[in-house]
Write an enzyme that holds these catalytic residues in place. Structure first.
Site, PDB file in Angstrom:
ATOM      1  N   GLY A  96       0.763  -1.240   0.000  1.00 44.71           N
ATOM      2  CA  GLY A  96       0.000   0.000   0.000  1.00 44.71           C
ATOM      3  C   GLY A  96       0.793   1.290   0.000  1.00 44.71           C
ATOM      4  O   GLY A  96       0.230   2.359  -0.241  1.00 44.71           O
ATOM      5  N   ASP A  97       2.106   1.236   0.253  1.00 48.59           N
ATOM      6  CA  ASP A  97       2.889   2.478   0.282  1.00 48.59           C
ATOM      7  C   ASP A  97       4.338   2.206  -0.104  1.00 48.59           C
ATOM      8  O   ASP A  97       5.270   2.602   0.595  1.00 48.59           O
ATOM      9  CB  ASP A  97       2.810   3.114   1.668  1.00 48.59           C
ATOM     10  CG  ASP A  97       3.269   4.578   1.666  1.00 48.59           C
ATOM     11  OD1 ASP A  97       3.227   5.212   0.587  1.00 48.59           O
ATOM     12  OD2 ASP A  97       3.659   5.087   2.732  1.00 48.59           O
ATOM     13  N   LEU A  98       4.517   1.554  -1.235  1.00 41.42           N
ATOM     14  CA  LEU A  98       5.858   1.207  -1.700  1.00 41.42           C
ATOM     15  C   LEU A  98       6.544   2.442  -2.280  1.00 41.42           C
ATOM     16  O   LEU A  98       6.022   3.101  -3.174  1.00 41.42           O
ATOM     17  CB  LEU A  98       5.758   0.113  -2.766  1.00 41.42           C
ATOM     18  CG  LEU A  98       7.027  -0.643  -3.123  1.00 41.42           C
ATOM     19  CD1 LEU A  98       7.595  -1.359  -1.900  1.00 41.42           C
ATOM     20  CD2 LEU A  98       6.753  -1.633  -4.237  1.00 41.42           C
ATOM     21  N   ASN A 102      10.791   3.362   2.042  1.00 41.57           N
ATOM     22  CA  ASN A 102      10.319   2.144   2.702  1.00 41.57           C
ATOM     23  C   ASN A 102      11.090   0.901   2.256  1.00 41.57           C
ATOM     24  O   ASN A 102      10.682  -0.217   2.559  1.00 41.57           O
ATOM     25  CB  ASN A 102       8.823   1.940   2.451  1.00 41.57           C
ATOM     26  CG  ASN A 102       7.979   2.920   3.245  1.00 41.57           C
ATOM     27  OD1 ASN A 102       8.440   3.493   4.224  1.00 41.57           O
ATOM     28  ND2 ASN A 102       6.747   3.120   2.818  1.00 41.57           N
ATOM     29  N   THR A 142       1.344   7.529  -0.889  1.00 45.66           N
ATOM     30  CA  THR A 142       2.208   8.688  -1.046  1.00 45.66           C
ATOM     31  C   THR A 142       2.054   9.256  -2.444  1.00 45.66           C
ATOM     32  O   THR A 142       2.096   8.512  -3.432  1.00 45.66           O
ATOM     33  CB  THR A 142       3.676   8.294  -0.793  1.00 45.66           C
ATOM     34  OG1 THR A 142       3.792   7.766   0.542  1.00 45.66           O
ATOM     35  CG2 THR A 142       4.599   9.492  -0.943  1.00 45.66           C
TER      36      THR A 142
END
Length: 262
Positions: A96-98, A102, A142
């Site tokens: 969900g937020d690669l 991260n 993001t």
């Protein structure tokens, strides 16, 4: 907490290992919860790609020495982690937020995907139906990396992670963030790279890659191949995106060709 418990059962060399989950009180008496991860000595991929993220002078010079093979290995590591989360866990896990911040690097520069704060866990009921078990109903992410279908209210899906991965891959080879000031109006990182392939590829890649000793023609061919994968992953329509299993296979073929040359 249910998501954290599921993530604690994950065992993969490219997924950041959660050591513990704890709940306590801070010095002001406020309750807080924390995840305890393995420490990654080389920090984030973000730091290595962009000098403004480097903490000290000693590492600033190192950040510009991320060679093509290092970037290719990291790309394979991240794709392998996503394939594992999507295809080889008891429940499908969507990150969900690669994004580069991260992706963390250990002492051997092996990449580990971390920060599962937005993870969605899907339990497969049948081949046609899935149940969304996350308490979080709003899809977040993001800017620059989040899949465009989320803007129309679509639920989280594995192909959204593939989109984020594609943007990350393009950023790794061009050195440009998707939120760079040059990307305005109809110009995006995706369209910027797509319009340069294949003839102008050497004009858009990170200049630090071009300082390597590899034969230019060989380097160009491999850069084009990897960037095409990034383009295929970051297509606007989910149905047009490359499946993550094929991404891993194609990147490994490129790496094998590199090793034979060496």
């Amino acid at each position: 907490m249910s998501e954290c418990k599921a993530l604690r059962s994950i065992r993969h060399r490219n997924v950041l290992k959660i050591l513990s989950v704890c709940s306590s009180m801070d010095f002001q008496g406020n309750e807080f919860m924390a995840l305890v991860y393995e420490f990654m000595v080389n920090g984030s991929l973000e730091k290595w790609l962009h000098k403004d993220g480097v903490q000290n002078e000693g590492q600033e010079e190192e950040s510009s020495n991320l060679k093509f093979i290092h970037r290719l290995n990291i790309a394979i590591d991240v794709a392998s982690a996503i394939e594992y989360l999507h295809c080889h866990c008891d429940s499908t896990i969507i990150h969900g937020d690669l994004k580069p911040s991260n992706v963390l690097l250990d002492d051997e520069m092996t990449a580990h995907v971390g920060d599962f704060g937005l993870a969605k866990i899907i339990s497969t009921i049948s081949s046609e139906e899935v149940q969304y078990q996350s308490n979080s109903t709003a899809v977040r992410g993001t800017i620059g990396y989040v899949a465009p279908e989320y803007a129309t209210g679509n639920r989280a899906s594995p192909l959204a992670d593939v989109y984020s991965y594609g943007i990350l891959l393009l950023e790794m080879l061009t050195g440009k963030k998707p939120t760079d000031n040059v990307f305005t109006d109809d110009l995006s990182l995706h369209s910027f790279v797509q319009s340069a392939l294949p003839d102008q590829v050497m004009e858009i890649v990170d200049p630090h890659i071009l300082s390597e000793d590899e034969p230019i023609s060989w380097l160009k061919d491999n850069l084009v191949s990897v960037l095409r994968i990034g383009i295929a992953c970051s297509m606007e329509s989910p149905r047009d995106r490359m499946q993550i299993q094929y991404v891993v296979n194609e990147l490994c073929k490129i790496k094998n060709a590199y090793e034979k040359l060496g």
